[in-house]
Design a protein around this motif. Sequence first.
Motif, PDB file in Angstrom:
ATOM      1  N   ASN A   1      22.174  27.840  11.197  1.00 20.71           N
ATOM      2  CA  ASN A   1      22.089  27.473  12.607  1.00 20.71           C
ATOM      3  C   ASN A   1      22.306  25.982  12.846  1.00 20.71           C
ATOM      4  OD1 ASN A   1      21.556  30.081  13.570  1.00 20.71           O
ATOM      5  ND2 ASN A   1      19.358  29.857  13.210  1.00 20.71           N
ATOM      6  N   GLY A   2      21.745  25.154  11.975  1.00 16.32           N
ATOM      7  CA  GLY A   2      21.835  23.710  12.204  1.00 16.32           C
ATOM      8  C   GLY A   2      21.109  23.334  13.487  1.00 16.32           C
ATOM      9  N   ASP A   3      21.667  22.394  14.231  1.00 15.87           N
ATOM     10  CA  ASP A   3      21.049  22.047  15.505  1.00 15.87           C
ATOM     11  C   ASP A   3      21.531  23.015  16.585  1.00 15.87           C
ATOM     12  OD1 ASP A   3      23.598  21.188  16.267  1.00 15.87           O
ATOM     13  OD2 ASP A   3      23.153  19.075  15.895  1.00 15.87           O
ATOM     14  N   PHE A   4      21.037  22.849  17.793  1.00 13.60           N
ATOM     15  CA  PHE A   4      21.356  23.783  18.877  1.00 13.60           C
ATOM     16  C   PHE A   4      22.847  23.777  19.189  1.00 13.60           C
ATOM     17  CE2 PHE A   4      21.502  24.812  23.509  1.00 13.60           C
ATOM     18  CZ  PHE A   4      21.068  26.136  23.408  1.00 13.60           C
ATOM     19  N   ALA A   5      23.476  22.612  19.141  1.00 15.12           N
ATOM     20  CA  ALA A   5      24.910  22.528  19.437  1.00 15.12           C
ATOM     21  C   ALA A   5      25.712  23.348  18.423  1.00 15.12           C
ATOM     22  CB  ALA A   5      25.366  21.071  19.431  1.00 15.12           C
ATOM     23  N   ARG A   6      25.338  23.282  17.178  1.00 18.29           N
ATOM     24  CA  ARG A   6      26.066  24.023  16.140  1.00 18.29           C
ATOM     25  C   ARG A   6      25.933  25.535  16.363  1.00 18.29           C
ATOM     26  NH1 ARG A   6      27.854  23.130  10.708  1.00 18.29           N
ATOM     27  NH2 ARG A   6      27.636  24.999   9.397  1.00 18.29           N
ATOM     28  N   THR A   7      24.741  25.985  16.716  1.00 18.06           N
ATOM     29  CA  THR A   7      24.538  27.404  17.004  1.00 18.06           C
ATOM     30  C   THR A   7      25.393  27.849  18.178  1.00 18.06           C
ATOM     31  OG1 THR A   7      22.299  27.531  16.085  1.00 18.06           O
ATOM     32  CG2 THR A   7      22.841  29.083  17.845  1.00 18.06           C
ATOM     33  N   ILE A   8      25.447  27.026  19.218  1.00 23.16           N
ATOM     34  CA  ILE A   8      26.219  27.379  20.410  1.00 23.16           C
ATOM     35  C   ILE A   8      27.719  27.399  20.104  1.00 23.16           C
ATOM     36  CG2 ILE A   8      26.912  26.560  22.693  1.00 23.16           C
ATOM     37  CD1 ILE A   8      24.230  28.027  22.649  1.00 23.16           C
ATOM     38  N   VAL A   9      28.206  26.451  19.337  1.00 23.17           N
ATOM     39  CA  VAL A   9      29.631  26.428  18.991  1.00 23.17           C
ATOM     40  C   VAL A   9      29.989  27.650  18.151  1.00 23.17           C
ATOM     41  CG1 VAL A   9      31.377  25.218  17.621  1.00 23.17           C
ATOM     42  CG2 VAL A   9      29.914  23.940  19.204  1.00 23.17           C
ATOM     43  N   ARG A  10      29.165  27.981  17.185  1.00 24.67           N
ATOM     44  CA  ARG A  10      29.401  29.185  16.378  1.00 24.67           C
ATOM     45  C   ARG A  10      29.453  30.422  17.267  1.00 24.67           C
ATOM     46  NH1 ARG A  10      24.537  30.306  12.754  1.00 24.67           N
ATOM     47  NH2 ARG A  10      23.809  31.095  14.762  1.00 24.67           N
ATOM     48  N   GLN A  11      28.508  30.505  18.197  1.00 21.02           N
ATOM     49  CA  GLN A  11      28.464  31.648  19.110  1.00 21.02           C
ATOM     50  C   GLN A  11      29.693  31.681  20.012  1.00 21.02           C
ATOM     51  OE1 GLN A  11      25.924  33.937  18.960  1.00 21.02           O
ATOM     52  NE2 GLN A  11      27.182  35.190  20.319  1.00 21.02           N
ATOM     53  N   PHE A  12      30.102  30.534  20.489  1.00 23.41           N
ATOM     54  CA  PHE A  12      31.267  30.451  21.369  1.00 23.41           C
ATOM     55  C   PHE A  12      32.543  30.863  20.648  1.00 23.41           C
ATOM     56  CE2 PHE A  12      34.703  27.614  23.075  1.00 23.41           C
ATOM     57  CZ  PHE A  12      34.934  28.337  24.233  1.00 23.41           C
ATOM     58  N   PHE A  13      32.758  30.345  19.460  1.00 18.39           N
ATOM     59  CA  PHE A  13      33.954  30.708  18.688  1.00 18.39           C
ATOM     60  C   PHE A  13      34.021  32.225  18.487  1.00 18.39           C
ATOM     61  CE2 PHE A  13      34.514  26.429  16.235  1.00 18.39           C
ATOM     62  CZ  PHE A  13      35.176  25.893  17.328  1.00 18.39           C
ATOM     63  N   TYR A  14      32.889  32.820  18.104  1.00 17.04           N
ATOM     64  CA  TYR A  14      32.892  34.252  17.816  1.00 17.04           C
ATOM     65  C   TYR A  14      32.958  35.087  19.099  1.00 17.04           C
ATOM     66  CZ  TYR A  14      31.578  38.901  16.302  1.00 17.04           C
ATOM     67  OH  TYR A  14      31.571  40.253  16.085  1.00 17.04           O
ATOM     68  N   SER A  15      32.191  34.721  20.108  1.00 20.81           N
ATOM     69  CA  SER A  15      32.155  35.518  21.334  1.00 20.81           C
ATOM     70  C   SER A  15      33.506  35.529  22.047  1.00 20.81           C
ATOM     71  CB  SER A  15      31.071  34.982  22.287  1.00 20.81           C
ATOM     72  OG  SER A  15      29.799  35.116  21.725  1.00 20.81           O
ATOM     73  N   ALA A  16      34.214  34.406  21.992  1.00 20.14           N
ATOM     74  CA  ALA A  16      35.544  34.360  22.606  1.00 20.14           C
ATOM     75  C   ALA A  16      36.479  35.350  21.933  1.00 20.14           C
ATOM     76  CB  ALA A  16      36.112  32.945  22.523  1.00 20.14           C
ATOM     77  N   PHE A  17      36.286  35.564  20.634  1.00 16.47           N
ATOM     78  CA  PHE A  17      37.062  36.580  19.922  1.00 16.47           C
ATOM     79  C   PHE A  17      36.524  37.978  20.193  1.00 16.47           C
ATOM     80  CE2 PHE A  17      37.092  39.397  16.216  1.00 16.47           C
ATOM     81  CZ  PHE A  17      38.464  39.622  16.108  1.00 16.47           C
ATOM     82  N   ALA A  18      35.210  38.153  20.083  1.00 22.76           N
ATOM     83  CA  ALA A  18      34.607  39.485  20.193  1.00 22.76           C
ATOM     84  C   ALA A  18      34.863  40.114  21.552  1.00 22.76           C
ATOM     85  CB  ALA A  18      33.106  39.399  19.926  1.00 22.76           C
ATOM     86  N   ASP A  19      34.844  39.309  22.603  1.00 17.84           N
ATOM     87  CA  ASP A  19      35.083  39.867  23.930  1.00 17.84           C
ATOM     88  C   ASP A  19      36.487  40.453  24.025  1.00 17.84           C
ATOM     89  OD1 ASP A  19      34.216  40.376  26.631  1.00 17.84           O
ATOM     90  OD2 ASP A  19      35.580  38.795  27.254  1.00 17.84           O
ATOM     91  N   LEU A  20      37.471  39.742  23.511  1.00 18.07           N
ATOM     92  CA  LEU A  20      38.845  40.256  23.486  1.00 18.07           C
ATOM     93  C   LEU A  20      38.952  41.476  22.578  1.00 18.07           C
ATOM     94  CD1 LEU A  20      40.757  36.868  23.160  1.00 18.07           C
ATOM     95  CD2 LEU A  20      40.714  38.340  25.185  1.00 18.07           C
ATOM     96  N   TYR A  21      38.314  41.409  21.447  1.00 15.58           N
ATOM     97  CA  TYR A  21      38.400  42.479  20.467  1.00 15.58           C
ATOM     98  C   TYR A  21      37.817  43.786  21.003  1.00 15.58           C
ATOM     99  CZ  TYR A  21      37.155  45.339  16.466  1.00 15.58           C
ATOM    100  OH  TYR A  21      36.990  46.407  15.619  1.00 15.58           O
ATOM    101  N   TRP A  22      36.605  43.725  21.531  1.00 13.53           N
ATOM    102  CA  TRP A  22      35.975  44.949  22.011  1.00 13.53           C
ATOM    103  C   TRP A  22      36.704  45.510  23.223  1.00 13.53           C
ATOM    104  CZ3 TRP A  22      33.609  47.340  18.552  1.00 13.53           C
ATOM    105  CH2 TRP A  22      32.709  46.743  17.676  1.00 13.53           C
ATOM    106  N   ARG A  23      37.239  44.643  24.066  1.00 11.64           N
ATOM    107  CA  ARG A  23      37.997  45.129  25.215  1.00 11.64           C
ATOM    108  C   ARG A  23      39.224  45.904  24.743  1.00 11.64           C
ATOM    109  NH1 ARG A  23      39.736  40.388  28.530  1.00 11.64           N
ATOM    110  NH2 ARG A  23      37.523  39.904  28.258  1.00 11.64           N
ATOM    111  N   ALA A  24      39.899  45.380  23.725  1.00  9.38           N
ATOM    112  CA  ALA A  24      41.070  46.075  23.192  1.00  9.38           C
ATOM    113  C   ALA A  24      40.669  47.360  22.474  1.00  9.38           C
ATOM    114  CB  ALA A  24      41.834  45.160  22.237  1.00  9.38           C
TER     115      ALA A  24
END
Length: 258
Positions: A97-120
Amino acid sequence: MSIASISISNAPLVQYALRRADDALILGHRLSEWCGHAPMLEEDMALANMALDLLGQARELFSYAAEVEGKGNDEDKFAYLRDVRQYLNLLLLEQPNGDFARTIVRQFFYSAFADLYWRAMMNSSDATLAAIAAKSEKESAYHLRHSSEWIVRLGDGTAESHRRAQAAIDDLWSFTGEMFGVDDIERPLIAAGIAVDPASLREQWLGTLSRVIGQATLALPQSEWMQQGGRNGRHSEHLGHLLSELQSLQRTFPGATW
């Protein structure tokens, strides 16, 4: 007490479901580590709820993998009785997790992909995966919106929050390429219309990242070198430590039930 790892089928559909289930399980566990430690009460609840969403996705995918495999495995065995090399999650999601910013960036990178992926994947020729996708897309859309808003707050906030957010982007960027890789496990499933070709989602993913990160006054790295290995069971040292906590109860008291 030592417990032997379970045997798992190499059938493409089983492996494919396990990859997606492991993504959800491992990221969900990482987010759960924030419970009681987030910077504010509302965020503590938000991260916990996202972790629960991901755990629900993992359970459905593990159960489907067990059904397809037909070898007597179930969601608990897949979660608690595999060795580290049997996990197939993306390397990005096991990063600390690191600090809060690192957790949010990790989540953002993955969620931006996952949203497209699950929609497809809602158009998958596999009815079970399409149903899981329909539920998961609603959750991933929220995860993306939540993490996007935080990216903007952090990047366009104080000098310190901007520095930490940019450092997290720079550090985690090399783990993002693995999301778009395709191998011999997935190719026949893509050809059959069961799976989505993740490479086809990359331009849209980059568009989402560019828009949000630009609004946040941050910058995407230019490097094209990417880490690989998670899909084949080659992980960072972090996953072993995560699993030692995740599996501790089942490993200490085999077969224990509530």
